[in-house]
Design an enzyme around this catalytic site. Structure first.
Site, PDB file in Angstrom:
ATOM      1  N   LYS A 152       2.235  14.593  -7.105  1.00  0.00           N
ATOM      2  CA  LYS A 152       2.561  13.184  -6.851  1.00  0.00           C
ATOM      3  C   LYS A 152       2.425  12.478  -8.201  1.00  0.00           C
ATOM      4  O   LYS A 152       1.390  11.889  -8.525  1.00  0.00           O
ATOM      5  CB  LYS A 152       1.619  12.621  -5.778  1.00  0.00           C
TER       6      LYS A 152
HETATM    7  N1  PMP Z   1       7.402  12.021   0.180  1.00  0.00           N
HETATM    8  C1  PMP Z   1       7.218  11.279  -0.921  1.00  0.00           C
HETATM    9  C2  PMP Z   1       8.182  11.431  -2.046  1.00  0.00           C
HETATM   10  C3  PMP Z   1       6.152  10.381  -0.992  1.00  0.00           C
HETATM   11  O1  PMP Z   1       5.972   9.617  -2.067  1.00  0.00           O
HETATM   12  C4  PMP Z   1       5.276  10.259   0.111  1.00  0.00           C
HETATM   13  C5  PMP Z   1       4.138   9.263   0.061  1.00  0.00           C
HETATM   14  N2  PMP Z   1       3.004   9.816  -0.537  1.00  0.00           N
HETATM   15  C6  PMP Z   1       5.498  11.063   1.227  1.00  0.00           C
HETATM   16  C7  PMP Z   1       6.567  11.935   1.232  1.00  0.00           C
HETATM   17  C8  PMP Z   1       4.572  11.013   2.394  1.00  0.00           C
HETATM   18  O2  PMP Z   1       3.322  11.567   2.023  1.00  0.00           O
HETATM   19  P1  PMP Z   1       1.958  11.128   2.719  1.00  0.00           P
HETATM   20  O3  PMP Z   1       2.163  11.266   4.170  1.00  0.00           O
HETATM   21  O4  PMP Z   1       0.967  12.097   2.176  1.00  0.00           O
HETATM   22  O5  PMP Z   1       1.704   9.730   2.313  1.00  0.00           O
END
Ligand code: PMP
Length: 299
Positions: A152
């Protein structure tokens, strides 16, 4: 007064400042997380705190950034910050970055800072309650041959931003991005689920997705309710023929999608499975479902 946590100390939010030449601001060389805390009625609890800081550590590891703080220590700092800011529910943003104002891409010897902010935050999509309109983006999601999709990392989001802007300029609420090989990947900051004949389908790991923690939560909650979930490659046209569609994400939570590329999805309203899972998710995050109680860390 609101505080931030920066390099081991709680300091007033307004004095947490960096140079405008900061490496991570110029080049996107940071890694971050997005976490929510909810008011459970028995106190504020951070949802899947350990999993978020595990992913934070992994993102740092992928980029060879040495944080100087372990996941447990950062988790404690996040809890402390939520308490110190007297927030009942909030969004928590940990961020590790090259806090160095020297020009040049090289990172050796450059200082890494770690910060955590915790702020009030409502729904990510204002149209969440009625369902949103999406547009399949002409911009594909980055793939592992270009950048690590599992990390991320801040720089990844310039790809998300151009897709979101294209969708907004075309009158849609959000983009849906395809993977490098043309299958459905995810939203710019959300994973996606399709419902057909009572079962859920979500793009698999091989579709260049970020492995969302909400995605994992929804898979487990759905399975606990007897709903089958398959993780596989998804063709674009399957979006059009699904009965229900929704995004998942920490910010987006569960956001129904009722229109894709001008085509109505299912009945064009929020479908029964989406509603069932939204209600179930609301119980889980508020500590009302014993089976998933250990996903909560009380501050
Ligand atoms: N895909 C992307 C590209 C994201 O930025 C996020 C947000 N973190 C998600 C999916 C969803 O991830 P999460 O459920 O861990 O927030």
């Amino acid at each position: 007064m609101q505080y931030a946590w920066l390099d081991g100390k709680f300091i007033p939010l307004e004095s947490a400042k960096v140079s405008i030449l900061t490496h991570s601001m110029q080049y996107g060389s940071g890694i971050f997380e997005g976490i929510r805390a909810y008011d459970t009625g028995r106190g504020t609890a951070i949802f899947r705190l350990k999993d978020h800081f595990r992913r934070f550590e992994e993102s740092a590891g992928i980029y060879g950034m040495s944080l100087g703080y372990g996941a447990a220590e950062l988790g404690e700092a996040a809890c402390g910050l939520v308490k110190k800011n007297r927030l009942k529910s909030c969004y928590i943003r940990p961020f590790a970055f090259y806090n160095d104002a020297r020009i040049g891409l090289g990172v050796s010897g450059k200082k890494i800072s770690v910060m955590i902010a915790a702020i009030e935050f409502g729904s990510y999509f204002k149209e969440k309650e009625r369902g949103i309109k999406c547009k399949v983006s002409s911009w594909h999601r980055i793939n592992s041959g270009i950048l690590p999709v599992r990390a991320k990392a801040s720089g990844n989001y310039i790809n998300s931003i151009i897709a979101s802007k294209e969708a907004a300029d075309a009158g849609a609420d959000e983009a849906i991005m395809l993977s490098g090989n043309g299958y459905v990947a995810e939203g710019p900051g959300e994973n996606i689920f399709l419902e057909k004949n009572g079962s859920l389908i979500t793009p698999s790991e091989s579709s260049d997705i970020l492995l969302g923690i909400t995605r994992d939560s929804i898979i487990k909650i759905a399975q606990s309710r007897g709903i089958t979930v398959s993780e596989r490659e998804v063709h674009r046209e399957e979006l059009y023929t699904s009965s229900e569609l929704f995004f998942t994400g920490t910010a987006a939570e569960i956001t129904p999608i009722t229109d894709v590329d001008g085509r109505r999805i299912g009945s064009g309203t929020i479908g029964p499975i989406t509603r069932l899972l939204s209600n179930a998710f609301a119980e889980v995050i508020r500590g009302k479902d014993k089976a998933f109680f250990d996903w909560l860390s009380f501050v």
